[in-house]
Design a protein around this motif. Structure first.
Motif, PDB file in Angstrom:
ATOM      1  N   GLY A  55       0.886  -1.317  -0.025  1.00 30.91           N
ATOM      2  CA  GLY A  55       0.074  -0.152  -0.164  1.00 30.91           C
ATOM      3  C   GLY A  55       0.913   1.237  -0.066  1.00 30.91           C
ATOM      4  O   GLY A  55       0.400   2.412  -0.459  1.00 30.91           O
ATOM      5  N   LEU A  56       2.094   1.077   0.437  1.00 27.53           N
ATOM      6  CA  LEU A  56       2.983   2.188   0.371  1.00 27.53           C
ATOM      7  C   LEU A  56       4.048   2.264  -0.848  1.00 27.53           C
ATOM      8  O   LEU A  56       4.248   3.518  -1.341  1.00 27.53           O
ATOM      9  N   ALA A  57       4.308   1.171  -1.380  1.00 28.04           N
ATOM     10  CA  ALA A  57       5.364   0.954  -2.575  1.00 28.04           C
ATOM     11  C   ALA A  57       4.799   0.432  -3.755  1.00 28.04           C
ATOM     12  O   ALA A  57       5.485   0.140  -4.639  1.00 28.04           O
ATOM     13  N   GLY A  58       3.443  -0.039  -3.808  1.00 32.73           N
ATOM     14  CA  GLY A  58       3.082  -0.741  -4.925  1.00 32.73           C
ATOM     15  C   GLY A  58       2.431   0.293  -6.144  1.00 32.73           C
ATOM     16  O   GLY A  58       2.767   1.373  -6.129  1.00 32.73           O
ATOM     17  N   PRO A  59       1.994  -0.521  -7.157  1.00 33.69           N
ATOM     18  CA  PRO A  59       1.618   0.397  -8.225  1.00 33.69           C
ATOM     19  C   PRO A  59       0.348   1.280  -7.910  1.00 33.69           C
ATOM     20  O   PRO A  59      -0.316   1.175  -6.671  1.00 33.69           O
ATOM     21  N   ARG A  60      -0.121   2.271  -8.644  1.00 30.66           N
ATOM     22  CA  ARG A  60      -0.926   3.317  -8.425  1.00 30.66           C
ATOM     23  C   ARG A  60      -2.368   2.798  -7.643  1.00 30.66           C
ATOM     24  O   ARG A  60      -2.581   3.346  -6.722  1.00 30.66           O
ATOM     25  N   TYR A  61      -3.086   1.639  -8.216  1.00 28.80           N
ATOM     26  CA  TYR A  61      -4.425   1.615  -7.574  1.00 28.80           C
ATOM     27  C   TYR A  61      -4.100   0.560  -6.180  1.00 28.80           C
ATOM     28  O   TYR A  61      -5.127   0.443  -5.485  1.00 28.80           O
ATOM     29  N   ALA A  62      -3.023   0.178  -5.899  1.00 26.56           N
ATOM     30  CA  ALA A  62      -2.677  -0.457  -4.938  1.00 26.56           C
ATOM     31  C   ALA A  62      -2.284   0.180  -3.588  1.00 26.56           C
ATOM     32  O   ALA A  62      -2.377   0.081  -2.339  1.00 26.56           O
ATOM     33  N   ARG A  63      -1.885   1.649  -3.851  1.00 28.75           N
ATOM     34  CA  ARG A  63      -1.474   2.460  -2.980  1.00 28.75           C
ATOM     35  C   ARG A  63      -2.540   3.060  -2.207  1.00 28.75           C
ATOM     36  O   ARG A  63      -3.683   3.625  -2.537  1.00 28.75           O
ATOM     37  N   PHE A  64      -2.224   3.289  -0.807  1.00 31.07           N
ATOM     38  CA  PHE A  64      -3.172   3.734  -0.075  1.00 31.07           C
ATOM     39  C   PHE A  64      -3.746   5.170  -0.223  1.00 31.07           C
ATOM     40  O   PHE A  64      -4.747   5.410  -0.038  1.00 31.07           O
ATOM     41  N   ARG A  65      -2.813   5.847  -0.855  1.00 32.81           N
ATOM     42  CA  ARG A  65      -2.865   7.505  -0.972  1.00 32.81           C
ATOM     43  C   ARG A  65      -4.021   7.365  -2.426  1.00 32.81           C
ATOM     44  O   ARG A  65      -4.697   8.542  -2.359  1.00 32.81           O
ATOM     45  N   GLN A  66      -4.116   6.634  -2.867  1.00 34.39           N
ATOM     46  CA  GLN A  66      -5.030   6.232  -4.270  1.00 34.39           C
ATOM     47  C   GLN A  66      -6.502   6.130  -3.674  1.00 34.39           C
ATOM     48  O   GLN A  66      -7.501   6.653  -4.204  1.00 34.39           O
ATOM     49  N   PHE A  67      -6.809   5.332  -2.654  1.00 32.63           N
ATOM     50  CA  PHE A  67      -8.067   5.109  -2.215  1.00 32.63           C
ATOM     51  C   PHE A  67      -8.585   5.405  -0.804  1.00 32.63           C
ATOM     52  O   PHE A  67      -9.519   5.200  -0.428  1.00 32.63           O
ATOM     53  N   VAL A  68      -7.601   5.716   0.061  1.00 27.19           N
ATOM     54  CA  VAL A  68      -8.062   6.254   1.571  1.00 27.19           C
ATOM     55  C   VAL A  68      -8.385   7.551   1.380  1.00 27.19           C
ATOM     56  O   VAL A  68      -7.612   8.412   1.096  1.00 27.19           O
ATOM     57  N   ARG A  69      -9.587   7.657   1.831  1.00 24.88           N
ATOM     58  CA  ARG A  69     -10.344   8.950   1.796  1.00 24.88           C
ATOM     59  C   ARG A  69     -10.782   9.423   2.991  1.00 24.88           C
ATOM     60  O   ARG A  69     -11.147   8.966   3.997  1.00 24.88           O
ATOM     61  N   HIS A  70     -10.948  11.042   3.175  1.00 21.20           N
ATOM     62  CA  HIS A  70     -11.409  11.348   4.230  1.00 21.20           C
ATOM     63  C   HIS A  70     -12.814  10.864   4.835  1.00 21.20           C
ATOM     64  O   HIS A  70     -13.643  10.722   3.733  1.00 21.20           O
ATOM     65  N   PRO A  71     -13.128  10.870   6.062  1.00 25.20           N
ATOM     66  CA  PRO A  71     -14.345  10.198   6.383  1.00 25.20           C
ATOM     67  C   PRO A  71     -15.529  11.142   5.937  1.00 25.20           C
ATOM     68  O   PRO A  71     -16.408  10.554   5.347  1.00 25.20           O
ATOM     69  N   ARG A  72     -15.429  12.291   5.455  1.00 28.72           N
ATOM     70  CA  ARG A  72     -16.484  13.273   4.996  1.00 28.72           C
ATOM     71  C   ARG A  72     -16.851  12.758   3.558  1.00 28.72           C
ATOM     72  O   ARG A  72     -17.886  12.712   3.165  1.00 28.72           O
ATOM     73  N   ILE A  73     -15.758  12.440   2.910  1.00 28.91           N
ATOM     74  CA  ILE A  73     -16.044  12.026   1.569  1.00 28.91           C
ATOM     75  C   ILE A  73     -16.543  10.580   1.450  1.00 28.91           C
ATOM     76  O   ILE A  73     -17.428  10.233   0.683  1.00 28.91           O
ATOM     77  N   VAL A  74     -16.381   9.739   2.486  1.00 32.69           N
ATOM     78  CA  VAL A  74     -16.838   8.321   2.686  1.00 32.69           C
ATOM     79  C   VAL A  74     -18.304   8.519   2.710  1.00 32.69           C
ATOM     80  O   VAL A  74     -19.241   7.570   2.338  1.00 32.69           O
ATOM     81  N   VAL A  75     -18.764   9.479   3.716  1.00 31.78           N
ATOM     82  CA  VAL A  75     -20.042   9.654   4.166  1.00 31.78           C
ATOM     83  C   VAL A  75     -20.830  10.356   3.080  1.00 31.78           C
ATOM     84  O   VAL A  75     -21.975   9.582   2.497  1.00 31.78           O
ATOM     85  N   GLU A  76     -20.326  11.075   2.331  1.00 35.18           N
ATOM     86  CA  GLU A  76     -20.929  11.470   1.064  1.00 35.18           C
ATOM     87  C   GLU A  76     -21.308  10.645  -0.058  1.00 35.18           C
ATOM     88  O   GLU A  76     -22.275  10.585  -0.692  1.00 35.18           O
ATOM     89  N   LEU A  78     -21.280   7.124   0.420  1.00 36.53           N
ATOM     90  CA  LEU A  78     -22.628   6.152   1.115  1.00 36.53           C
ATOM     91  C   LEU A  78     -23.819   6.956   0.989  1.00 36.53           C
ATOM     92  O   LEU A  78     -24.600   6.138   0.550  1.00 36.53           O
ATOM     93  N   SER A  79     -24.009   8.390   1.264  1.00 35.48           N
ATOM     94  CA  SER A  79     -25.146   9.091   0.888  1.00 35.48           C
ATOM     95  C   SER A  79     -25.583   8.959  -0.495  1.00 35.48           C
ATOM     96  O   SER A  79     -26.711   8.606  -0.744  1.00 35.48           O
ATOM     97  N   ASP A  80     -24.654   9.184  -1.343  1.00 39.39           N
ATOM     98  CA  ASP A  80     -25.151   8.989  -2.995  1.00 39.39           C
ATOM     99  C   ASP A  80     -25.381   7.446  -3.062  1.00 39.39           C
ATOM    100  O   ASP A  80     -26.490   7.390  -4.077  1.00 39.39           O
ATOM    101  N   MET A  81     -24.833   6.616  -2.536  1.00 45.31           N
ATOM    102  CA  MET A  81     -25.285   5.261  -2.706  1.00 45.31           C
ATOM    103  C   MET A  81     -26.547   5.020  -2.434  1.00 45.31           C
ATOM    104  O   MET A  81     -27.385   4.182  -3.296  1.00 45.31           O
TER     105      MET A  81
END
Length: 178
Positions: A55-76, A78-81
């Motif tokens: 998650g630190l050294a892998g390719p783009r979509y494996a990296r945490f910085r690509q998919f770990v988002r602020h909780p507010r974005i997660v809630v938004e 989930l609301s859209d879902m």
């Protein structure tokens, strides 16, 4: 045939399916076959350790910085879902990213309690109960993960299970988040 793009690298895919298998075997063997339970538990610990590094050294979509988002974005998201208007993500969507973090953290603590129980605190009832409680919680989280995969697959008309087997997803369009 629709054009596809490579998203999941082979190590992420092998990690994912190995983790599924090891967790299932460890959960099923918990009270029946202690040696197998411990071997698969230690394998889960090794897999989680690998994934943290990847998650630190892998390719783009494996990296945490690509998919770990602020909780507010997660809630938004989930609301859209809930409203049926969530956008498609080429990698993990915010809810999926949150689930990855929750599962990795939970599995890390689960394997720690297993190790504590077998190697340092043998017979400590609170450790055994914590381990069993975490295992059942993680089983429930895995069920939510599968439900989310099914929902996203239906809503976005693509098999996320297939993409985790092949590594490929449908090319993004102008409304997708890549």
């Amino acid at each position: 045939m629709n054009a596809t793009v490579k998203v999941w690298d082979p190590l992420v895919r092998v990690f994912h399916w190995s983790l599924v298998l090891c967790f299932a075997v460890a959960w099923a063997s918990a009270d029946e076959w202690q040696d197998l339970h411990e071997i698969t538990g230690y394998t889960v610990a090794a897999l989680v350790s690998f994934r943290l590094l990847w998650g630190l050294a892998g390719p783009r979509y494996a990296r945490f910085r690509q998919f770990v988002r602020h909780p507010r974005i997660v809630v938004e998201y989930l609301s859209d879902m809930l409203k049926g208007r969530e956008v498609r993500y080429l990698g993990h969507n915010p809810a999926g990213g949150m689930m990855v973090v929750a599962l990795l953290m939970g599995l890390g603590v689960l394997t720690l309690t297993g190790w504590l129980y077998t190697d340092l605190l043998w017979g400590a009832e609170w450790v055994e109960e914590s381990h069993e409680w975490l295992a059942n919680l993680l089983l429930a989280l895995a069920g939510l993960h599968v439900a989310g995969v099914i929902l996203a697959s239906v809503r976005h008309r693509e098999s996320l299970v297939k993409s985790m087997l092949t590594g490929r997803k449908r090319m993004p369009d102008e409304t997708d988040v890549s």
